[in-house]
Design an enzyme around this catalytic site. Structure first.
Site, short mmCIF file in Angstrom:
data_model
loop_
_atom_site.label_atom_id
_atom_site.label_comp_id
_atom_site.label_asym_id
_atom_site.label_seq_id
_atom_site.Cartn_x
_atom_site.Cartn_y
_atom_site.Cartn_z
N ARG A 98 0.83 -1.21 0.00
CA ARG A 98 0.00 0.00 0.00
C ARG A 98 0.86 1.25 0.00
O ARG A 98 0.52 2.25 -0.65
CB ARG A 98 -0.91 -0.02 1.24
N HIS A 339 -5.19 -3.75 4.46
CA HIS A 339 -5.08 -2.57 3.59
C HIS A 339 -3.63 -2.17 3.40
O HIS A 339 -3.23 -1.74 2.31
CB HIS A 339 -5.90 -1.40 4.16
N CYS A 340 -2.83 -2.31 4.45
CA CYS A 340 -1.41 -1.98 4.35
C CYS A 340 -0.67 -2.87 3.35
O CYS A 340 0.33 -2.46 2.77
CB CYS A 340 -0.74 -2.12 5.72
N LEU A 341 -1.16 -4.09 3.15
CA LEU A 341 -0.48 -5.07 2.31
C LEU A 341 -0.89 -5.02 0.84
O LEU A 341 -0.23 -5.64 0.00
CB LEU A 341 -0.76 -6.49 2.84
#
Length: 347
Positions: A98, A339-341
């Site tokens: 992300r 979401h970060c990934l």
């Protein structure tokens, strides 16, 4: 393959995450320092994430080399992952695609569909970790996709911004005004960069992030758009909890917002899971770190009772998608979740 030059004199829009995807782009986890003492539990969780995503759309995964690809395929096989999964030899420092992946725009106007990859500078959340490989990922993604790439001389992570696809952007003062990002730029300068680079008109500034977040307060742990006029925002009712006041302050700011057409912003509250602490360190467990794919919404799970409440909120927002909860109590030790990934590639 060399990607074409950026088109000139065109107008581009940053699509909302719920708009149709051509694919989801990932970087396979390999940095054991990000999950000290728990890395062996991370790859199976990651593989389950890929299995769910691959039922929704094609999945692209950055790996360093053939050995890492073989390792990834092993875990994907154990997880029963099937579908269109493609590996790319694009080395990374870590798995947080992300933040180091390209942000993809679409050309405005009827009958147009050209895309443009923005290559923002990445400095590992203010120089906290090594980032030389991660900072080079975005243009390689663009070249692989065969779309133009534009360099933006501005430090920005994808998790620091969220948009409704119609010209409104969410971010936080704690992150974007931190001196470890763009100290030479004022708040007004940053807003102008958003307008020029992302084609947005309205910037909504929230305040602080949640405890344990080493990104200095990414918006994707706090508040997310779920439609053009609706956000979900984290709340913590326990007044003794360190997240209570910052989250309450952010809700108050959201209540004052009027969209560009004058409408009030609709606010839905997401519960906070019970605090998670590992090795005397609180981790940023947040249901706002969900990912919207074409047919599913991937939600991190932390505790059965609050998982259920959060899933009900998201299901009401996305009635045509399945909300899939995957236990992230090990994954969040790396200080990030789904979401970060992930980084969406607009269709």
């Amino acid at each position: 393959m060399t990607n074409p030059p950026p088109p000139q004199d065109r107008s581009y829009r940053w699509p909302a995450e719920w708009e149709p995807h051509a694919a989801t782009w990932l970087s396979w986890p390999h940095n054991r320092n990000s999950w000290p003492g728990r890395f062996g539990r991370v790859e199976p969780v990651y593989a389950r994430m890929v299995r769910v995503l691959a039922t929704s759309e094609p999945v692209h995964i950055n790996v360093t080399d053939a050995a890492m690809e073989r390792r990834a395929r092993h875990y994907l096989s154990l997880a029963g992952a099937d579908g269109e999964i493609t590996f790319h030899y694009i080395p990374t420092n870590d798995a947080w695609c992300r933040d180091h992946g390209a942000v993809i725009l679409k050309e405005e106007g009827p009958g147009t569909g050209d895309r443009l990859a923005l290559d923002f500078r990445f400095n590992a959340w203010g120089g906290k970790y090594p980032y030389d490989l991660d900072d080079a990922v975005a243009p390689q993604m663009a070249e692989t996709l065969g779309i133009p790439s534009k360099s933006a001389d501005f430090v920005l992570e994808g998790g620091a911004i969220d948009g409704n696809g119609q010209g409104t952007l969410l971010t936080t003062e704690a992150c974007l005004l931190n001196s470890n990002r763009n100290p030479q730029l004022s708040k007004q300068d940053i807003e102008e960069r958003f307008r020029l680079d992302l084609g947005v008109e309205q910037i909504i500034w929230l305040g602080d992030g949640i405890a344990g977040d080493d990104t200095d307060g990414h918006i994707d742990d706090i508040t997310r758009f779920v439609s053009e006029d609706t956000v979900v925002s984290m709340v913590e009712p326990n007044t003794a909890d360190e997240n209570h006041r910052p989250l309450a302050d952010n809700i108050e700011r959201l209540r004052d917002v009027r969209l560009t057409d004058g409408r009030k912003l609709r606010i839905l509250e997401l519960p906070s899971p019970p605090p998670l602490v590992y090795q005397n360190q609180r981790v940023p467990a947040s249901y706002a770190n969900f990912y919207i794919a074409n047919s599913v919404v991937l939600m991190p799970g932390y505790h059965p009772s609050t998982d259920l409440l959060a899933a009900e909120v998201l299901a009401s927002c996305f009635p045509k998608r399945d909300v899939v909860t995957i236990d992230c109590r090990d994954l969040i030790w790396g200080l990030g979740a789904f979401h970060c990934l992930t980084q969406q590639i607009p269709r």
